[in-house]
Design an enzyme around this catalytic site. Structure first.
Site: not given
Ligand code: CA2
Length: 157
Positions: A28, A79, A103
């Site tokens: 991430y 998210n 999205e």
């Protein structure tokens, strides 16, 4: 554009995204959610948008926020994190909202475990951005700005 006339975009972040920059940087990245919010605010200003940036670990909060957006916002960037793959409640709320929806995922769920390959959110989303890390948030703002503008043009004609 005067800020009071600016379209208002809700950016919703689901469970565990408050830990960004703290754990799993290989998936991430190293930016915190606060860093991402700051970058989104800058891009939104360039695009003439106002943003409402939120995070919750609770499915019900996200459902409530989408219901709120139906009445007071012009688009949603979502998210939904793990709820993407499980939540019919969030899908139903998005369908009722009748707003442009992007999205968003920082990782590419299709390169990950099979359970991440199914998205309930996708059934109500106009488009999906994934696999581009935090840059995806800025691309999602570009995309929602265009969808809101197209909708405005459509409602004027
Ligand atoms: O790639 C994404 O943005 C996801 O929505 C992230 C979710 C995951 O369940 C989705 O499949 C894809 C997980 C968010 C967890 O965030 C963390 C952040 C830092 C450390 C650990 C988890």
């Amino acid at each position: 554009m005067d800020s009071s006339d600016a379209p208002l975009v809700q950016i919703i972040n689901g469970p565990n995204l408050n830990l960004l920059g703290v754990r799993e940087p290989e998936i991430y990245g190293t930016e915190t959610l606060g860093d991402i919010e700051t970058a989104c605010a800058e891009r939104a200003e360039q695009l003439g948008l106002d943003i409402d940036f939120r995070q919750s670990n609770l499915e019900g909060d996200i459902v409530d926020w989408i219901q709120e957006a139906r009445l007071s916002h012009d688009g949603i960037i979502l998210n939904a994190a793990a709820y993407t793959h499980t939540s019919v409640a969030i899908l139903d709320a998005l369908k009722v909202a009748e707003l442009p929806v992007i999205e968003l995922h920082m990782s590419n769920p299709h390169r990950r475990e099979a359970f991440r390959h199914t998205s309930y959110v996708s059934l109500a989303a106009d488009g999906m951005i994934c696999g581009l890390g935090s840059h995806g948030y800025l691309l999602a703002l570009d995309a929602i700005a265009r969808l809101i503008e197209l909708r405005r043009q459509g409602s004027e004609s």
